[in-house]
Write a protein that holds these residues in place. Structure first.
Motif, PDB file in Angstrom:
ATOM      1  N   ALA A  63     -43.577  38.126  27.845  1.00  0.00           N
ATOM      2  CA  ALA A  63     -42.961  37.469  26.685  1.00  0.00           C
ATOM      3  C   ALA A  63     -43.732  37.796  25.414  1.00  0.00           C
ATOM      4  CB  ALA A  63     -42.897  35.955  26.906  1.00  0.00           C
ATOM      5  N   VAL A  64     -45.047  37.824  25.498  1.00  0.00           N
ATOM      6  CA  VAL A  64     -45.861  38.174  24.333  1.00  0.00           C
ATOM      7  C   VAL A  64     -45.572  39.611  23.913  1.00  0.00           C
ATOM      8  CG1 VAL A  64     -48.230  38.622  23.563  1.00  0.00           C
ATOM      9  CG2 VAL A  64     -47.685  36.489  24.743  1.00  0.00           C
ATOM     10  N   ALA A  65     -45.497  40.516  24.877  1.00  0.00           N
ATOM     11  CA  ALA A  65     -45.214  41.923  24.561  1.00  0.00           C
ATOM     12  C   ALA A  65     -43.854  42.055  23.884  1.00  0.00           C
ATOM     13  CB  ALA A  65     -45.266  42.766  25.831  1.00  0.00           C
ATOM     14  N   ARG A  66     -42.844  41.314  24.393  1.00  0.00           N
ATOM     15  CA  ARG A  66     -41.514  41.366  23.763  1.00  0.00           C
ATOM     16  C   ARG A  66     -41.570  40.799  22.351  1.00  0.00           C
ATOM     17  NH1 ARG A  66     -40.037  39.518  28.855  1.00  0.00           N
ATOM     18  NH2 ARG A  66     -39.781  37.402  28.076  1.00  0.00           N
ATOM     19  N   ALA A  67     -42.288  39.711  22.170  1.00  0.00           N
ATOM     20  CA  ALA A  67     -42.368  39.079  20.849  1.00  0.00           C
ATOM     21  C   ALA A  67     -43.050  39.996  19.845  1.00  0.00           C
ATOM     22  CB  ALA A  67     -43.116  37.754  20.952  1.00  0.00           C
ATOM     23  N   ARG A  68     -44.063  40.714  20.295  1.00  0.00           N
ATOM     24  CA  ARG A  68     -44.766  41.626  19.386  1.00  0.00           C
ATOM     25  C   ARG A  68     -43.873  42.764  18.909  1.00  0.00           C
ATOM     26  NH1 ARG A  68     -50.652  41.858  22.333  1.00  0.00           N
ATOM     27  NH2 ARG A  68     -51.423  39.936  21.379  1.00  0.00           N
ATOM     28  N   LYS A  69     -42.874  43.106  19.698  1.00  0.00           N
ATOM     29  CA  LYS A  69     -41.958  44.186  19.331  1.00  0.00           C
ATOM     30  C   LYS A  69     -40.876  43.712  18.366  1.00  0.00           C
ATOM     31  CE  LYS A  69     -42.563  46.781  23.605  1.00  0.00           C
ATOM     32  NZ  LYS A  69     -41.931  47.245  24.836  1.00  0.00           N
ATOM     33  N   GLU A  70     -40.675  42.390  18.273  1.00  0.00           N
ATOM     34  CA  GLU A  70     -39.641  41.864  17.389  1.00  0.00           C
ATOM     35  C   GLU A  70     -40.038  42.065  15.933  1.00  0.00           C
ATOM     36  OE1 GLU A  70     -38.845  37.779  18.259  1.00  0.00           O
ATOM     37  OE2 GLU A  70     -38.173  38.208  20.293  1.00  0.00           O
ATOM     38  N   LYS A  71     -39.032  42.223  15.113  1.00  0.00           N
ATOM     39  CA  LYS A  71     -39.268  42.353  13.682  1.00  0.00           C
ATOM     40  C   LYS A  71     -39.080  40.987  13.033  1.00  0.00           C
ATOM     41  CE  LYS A  71     -37.870  47.149  13.248  1.00  0.00           C
ATOM     42  NZ  LYS A  71     -39.000  47.741  13.760  1.00  0.00           N
ATOM     43  N   GLY A  72     -39.750  40.785  11.904  1.00  0.00           N
ATOM     44  CA  GLY A  72     -39.619  39.540  11.170  1.00  0.00           C
ATOM     45  C   GLY A  72     -40.741  38.582  11.506  1.00  0.00           C
ATOM     46  N   SER A  73     -40.653  37.412  10.914  1.00  0.00           N
ATOM     47  CA  SER A  73     -41.684  36.406  11.131  1.00  0.00           C
ATOM     48  C   SER A  73     -41.076  35.017  11.002  1.00  0.00           C
ATOM     49  CB  SER A  73     -42.815  36.586  10.123  1.00  0.00           C
ATOM     50  OG  SER A  73     -42.315  36.397   8.799  1.00  0.00           O
ATOM     51  N   VAL A  74     -41.841  34.044  11.426  1.00  0.00           N
ATOM     52  CA  VAL A  74     -41.428  32.644  11.331  1.00  0.00           C
ATOM     53  C   VAL A  74     -42.528  31.908  10.581  1.00  0.00           C
ATOM     54  CG1 VAL A  74     -40.883  30.554  12.644  1.00  0.00           C
ATOM     55  CG2 VAL A  74     -40.192  32.796  13.521  1.00  0.00           C
ATOM     56  N   ALA A  75     -42.151  31.082   9.644  1.00  0.00           N
ATOM     57  CA  ALA A  75     -43.123  30.347   8.849  1.00  0.00           C
ATOM     58  C   ALA A  75     -43.926  29.397   9.740  1.00  0.00           C
ATOM     59  CB  ALA A  75     -42.415  29.555   7.755  1.00  0.00           C
ATOM     60  N   TRP A  76     -45.239  29.327   9.491  1.00  0.00           N
ATOM     61  CA  TRP A  76     -46.125  28.465  10.256  1.00  0.00           C
ATOM     62  C   TRP A  76     -45.675  27.003  10.163  1.00  0.00           C
ATOM     63  CZ3 TRP A  76     -48.893  27.872  14.184  1.00  0.00           C
ATOM     64  CH2 TRP A  76     -49.874  26.905  14.289  1.00  0.00           C
ATOM     65  N   ALA A  77     -45.198  26.586   9.008  1.00  0.00           N
ATOM     66  CA  ALA A  77     -44.733  25.212   8.835  1.00  0.00           C
ATOM     67  C   ALA A  77     -43.571  24.908   9.779  1.00  0.00           C
ATOM     68  CB  ALA A  77     -44.332  24.963   7.390  1.00  0.00           C
ATOM     69  N   LEU A  78     -42.679  25.866   9.972  1.00  0.00           N
ATOM     70  CA  LEU A  78     -41.547  25.683  10.881  1.00  0.00           C
ATOM     71  C   LEU A  78     -42.016  25.585  12.331  1.00  0.00           C
ATOM     72  CD1 LEU A  78     -38.514  25.495  11.306  1.00  0.00           C
ATOM     73  CD2 LEU A  78     -38.418  27.989  11.347  1.00  0.00           C
ATOM     74  N   LEU A  83     -42.961  22.117  17.071  1.00  0.00           N
ATOM     75  CA  LEU A  83     -43.872  21.625  18.106  1.00  0.00           C
ATOM     76  C   LEU A  83     -44.259  20.171  17.903  1.00  0.00           C
ATOM     77  CD1 LEU A  83     -46.244  24.725  18.388  1.00  0.00           C
ATOM     78  CD2 LEU A  83     -44.462  24.017  20.003  1.00  0.00           C
ATOM     79  N   GLY A  84     -43.750  19.556  16.858  1.00  0.00           N
ATOM     80  CA  GLY A  84     -44.065  18.148  16.580  1.00  0.00           C
ATOM     81  C   GLY A  84     -45.479  17.930  16.084  1.00  0.00           C
ATOM     82  N   LEU A  85     -46.029  18.927  15.403  1.00  0.00           N
ATOM     83  CA  LEU A  85     -47.405  18.845  14.912  1.00  0.00           C
ATOM     84  C   LEU A  85     -47.494  18.373  13.468  1.00  0.00           C
ATOM     85  CD1 LEU A  85     -48.757  22.185  16.439  1.00  0.00           C
ATOM     86  CD2 LEU A  85     -48.997  19.868  17.351  1.00  0.00           C
ATOM     87  N   THR A  86     -46.349  18.101  12.861  1.00  0.00           N
ATOM     88  CA  THR A  86     -46.362  17.640  11.467  1.00  0.00           C
ATOM     89  C   THR A  86     -45.958  16.201  11.374  1.00  0.00           C
ATOM     90  OG1 THR A  86     -44.094  18.421  11.149  1.00  0.00           O
ATOM     91  CG2 THR A  86     -45.897  19.894  10.487  1.00  0.00           C
TER      92      THR A  86
END
Length: 86
Positions: A63-78, A83-86
């Motif tokens: 899953a990590v290898a697949r994610a590394r191949k994906e383009k784009g990013s997700v904001a840390w705040a999101l 994850l319910g950390l905010t």
């Protein structure tokens, strides 16, 4: 089926607990004040658990290898929000 015993009973009868799981392949769950502390399992059960953990680790690495191949990013705040950390 698992047998549940108290920590003091496990301590007092440790050799018998080991014999039980080694001979019968069962599981003995050890509790203190009604809360599970851990368990004594047979070698066969341990091998199954270790194989399952390896499979999960392999899936996580894939899953990590697949994610590394994906383009784009997700904001840390999101991510924190999801994850319910905010």
């Amino acid at each position: 089926m698992s047998k549940h015993i108290s920590a003091s009973e496990a301590r007092a009868h440790f050799a018998e607990v080991l014999d039980r799981v080694a001979q019968g392949g069962g599981r003995v769950v050890i509790e203190r004040r009604g809360k599970v502390l851990g368990a004594v399992v047979s070698r066969d059960d341990l091998e199954v658990l270790e194989r399952l953990r390896k499979l999960e680790d392999d899936e996580d690495r894939a899953a990590v290898a697949r994610a590394r191949k994906e383009k784009g990013s997700v904001a840390w705040a999101l991510i924190k929000h999801d994850l319910g950390l905010t």
